[in-house]
Design a protein around this motif. Structure first.
Motif, PDB file in Angstrom:
ATOM      1  N   GLU A 279       0.853  -1.172   0.000  1.00 14.16           N
ATOM      2  CA  GLU A 279       0.000   0.000   0.000  1.00 14.16           C
ATOM      3  C   GLU A 279       0.898   1.235   0.000  1.00 14.16           C
ATOM      4  OE1 GLU A 279      -4.205   0.042   1.992  1.00 14.16           O
ATOM      5  OE2 GLU A 279      -2.776  -0.777   3.426  1.00 14.16           O
TER       6      GLU A 279
ATOM      7  N   LEU B 132     -10.825  11.984   0.328  1.00 15.32           N
ATOM      8  CA  LEU B 132     -10.424  12.283  -1.045  1.00 15.32           C
ATOM      9  C   LEU B 132     -10.131  13.757  -1.266  1.00 15.32           C
ATOM     10  CD1 LEU B 132     -13.078  13.639  -2.661  1.00 15.32           C
ATOM     11  CD2 LEU B 132     -13.891  11.307  -2.490  1.00 15.32           C
TER      12      LEU B 132
ATOM     13  N   GLU C 226      -7.187   5.016  -4.895  1.00 17.40           N
ATOM     14  CA  GLU C 226      -8.355   5.300  -4.075  1.00 17.40           C
ATOM     15  C   GLU C 226      -8.220   6.633  -3.326  1.00 17.40           C
ATOM     16  OE1 GLU C 226      -8.666   2.095  -1.319  1.00 17.40           O
ATOM     17  OE2 GLU C 226      -9.099   0.579  -2.828  1.00 17.40           O
ATOM     18  N   SER C 227      -9.327   7.318  -3.176  1.00 13.89           N
ATOM     19  CA  SER C 227      -9.495   8.419  -2.220  1.00 13.89           C
ATOM     20  C   SER C 227      -8.482   9.541  -2.397  1.00 13.89           C
ATOM     21  CB  SER C 227      -9.424   7.872  -0.787  1.00 13.89           C
ATOM     22  OG  SER C 227     -10.357   6.838  -0.588  1.00 13.89           O
TER      23      SER C 227
ATOM     24  N   ARG D 205      -4.896  -0.501  -7.609  1.00 14.92           N
ATOM     25  CA  ARG D 205      -6.048   0.270  -7.133  1.00 14.92           C
ATOM     26  C   ARG D 205      -5.575   1.671  -6.764  1.00 14.92           C
ATOM     27  NH1 ARG D 205     -10.790  -2.448  -5.773  1.00 14.92           N
ATOM     28  NH2 ARG D 205     -11.418  -0.589  -4.623  1.00 14.92           N
TER      29      ARG D 205
ATOM     30  N   CYS E 288     -12.444   8.813  -6.230  1.00 16.47           N
ATOM     31  CA  CYS E 288     -11.512   9.870  -6.634  1.00 16.47           C
ATOM     32  C   CYS E 288     -12.270  11.005  -7.324  1.00 16.47           C
ATOM     33  CB  CYS E 288     -10.445   9.317  -7.565  1.00 16.47           C
ATOM     34  SG  CYS E 288      -9.276   8.188  -6.772  1.00 16.47           S
TER      35      CYS E 288
ATOM     36  N   ARG F  21      -3.240   5.253  -2.298  1.00 20.70           N
ATOM     37  CA  ARG F  21      -4.385   5.977  -1.742  1.00 20.70           C
ATOM     38  C   ARG F  21      -3.968   6.982  -0.680  1.00 20.70           C
ATOM     39  NH1 ARG F  21      -5.963   4.439   3.380  1.00 20.70           N
ATOM     40  NH2 ARG F  21      -5.200   2.446   4.193  1.00 20.70           N
ATOM     41  N   SER F  22      -4.941   7.813  -0.276  1.00 23.15           N
ATOM     42  CA  SER F  22      -4.713   8.747   0.819  1.00 23.15           C
ATOM     43  C   SER F  22      -4.670   7.986   2.133  1.00 23.15           C
ATOM     44  CB  SER F  22      -5.814   9.816   0.864  1.00 23.15           C
ATOM     45  OG  SER F  22      -7.059   9.235   1.203  1.00 23.15           O
TER      46      SER F  22
END
Length: 357
Positions: A36, A65, A90-91, A88, A117, A59-60
């Protein structure tokens, strides 16, 4: 793996917030399958594109987001490129893309999932064939719970999209696409510019497409793709006359269980017509929740395995069928008058309550 803006203590493998990568590009370049990549809340001014080409989640850290922004306002770069079937994103938010003559100026996805997003406030000065803000190109592409809004384009050639272009089996679900504008001079050759282009077995499903402008098709141009459970309203085709439409069905039954304002969609599938004012709770102020009793409520074609939630995070199916568009109207509440057979007394006390609908 962590990312912290301009971190002076960055140290590979970026395993803690104290040693986090200083830029999203550094982390994307050095991550490995199964990791991640977690971005701390901040606005990241990109010096080049972020390329996600491995089986990672990018992702965040907070999951908000609006708090992680990939910004290319001052640079001629595409913020994101995604090309792995198990990737992936995300956000997070991409904003301010200023590049031209490019496929997917905000994001190009050839394989992978993009979820929760926002792609907004981009401006393309010019463009050639295939120019678009958001592009999904491939059977392993899946956009879900995304917002594409307030993008501004000046396309100068045919076949462009100022919102999203899906092709070769790509799919978008539960997305809001609104207020994207094509400002090209109507005397130009951009006769096939559209807000949304769906072709070559791509699918757009349960999306709300409102308030957009383009030369040929203000809403959805579907030629070889499928449009299911979408509401398409309040869009404008700037070039009026024969062959110019707010909704363009390239073949019979391109649209299925969709809601539009005036255009006849043709084919044998079930579709609905009503005014934009009747469809939504308050479209004038950006509330695109289906209005009670409208043609959007319980009128969709419920898939075998629908997404669990709508764009707002509410349960996706609350009534007898899925609603049309990216938002689900809550089921009507139950109102009742409750009375008690005893109003007062000494303990112990037995009270019977009666509810009357």
């Amino acid at each position: 793996m962590y990312v912290k803006k301009n971190n002076a203590n960055a140290k590979f493998p970026y395993a803690t917030q104290e040693t986090a990568a200083a830029t999203p590009m550094d982390a994307a370049d050095r991550c490995i399958d199964g990791q991640e990549v977690l971005l701390e809340d901040d606005t990241y001014a990109l010096s080049r594109s972020v390329s996600v080409g491995r089986a990672v989640i990018f992702r965040s850290l907070s999951g908000d987001l609006d708090k992680v922004i990939l910004d290319t306002t001052k640079n001629n770069y595409r913020p994101l490129y995604v090309d792995h079937p198990s990737a992936r994103v995300e956000s997070l938010t991409c904003r301010g893309a200023r590049n031209s003559q490019i496929e997917g100026s905000d994001i190009l996805v050839k394989a992978g999932v993009v979820s929760n997003c926002v792609f907004r406030d981009s401006a393309q000065a010019s463009g050639g064939y295939g120019t678009s803000h958001v592009t999904g190109n491939g059977a392993n592409v899946y956009f879900t719970h995304c917002i594409i809004s307030n993008n501004n384009s000046k396309f100068t050639y045919n076949a462009s999209a100022n919102g999203i272009w899906l092709k070769n089996g790509a799919k978008a679900v539960n997305c809001l696409i609104c207020k994207n504008v094509d400002n090209v001079d109507t005397s130009s050759t951009a006769e096939k510019s559209a807000c949304v282009r769906i072709e070559s077995e791509a699918t757009i499903e349960n999306c709300t497409i409102v308030g957009n402008e383009a030369q040929l098709t203000g809403g959805v141009y579907a030629d070889g793709g499928h449009v299911v459970n979408c509401v398409i309203a309040g869009n404008t085709a700037l070039k009026k006359g024969p062959g110019y439409h707010d909704v363009y069905p390239g073949f019979d039954d391109a649209f299925d269980h969709c809601a539009v304002e005036e255009v006849e969609l043709g084919g044998s599938n079930v579709n609905y017509h009503d005014s934009m004012a009747n469809m939504f709770v308050d479209a004038a102020h950006g509330d695109f929740l289906p209005a009670g009793g409208s043609c959007l409520v319980d009128k969709g074609l419920t898939p075998e395995e629908p997404e669990a939630t709508d764009l707002a995070g509410s349960d996706r199916v609350m009534g007898t069928a899925i609603d049309i568009g990216c938002y689900e109207r809550p089921a009507a509440g139950f109102a009742a008058h409750v009375s008690a057979d005893v109003a007062e007394g000494l303990l112990p006390l037995t009270v019977t309550f009666t509810a009357t609908a």
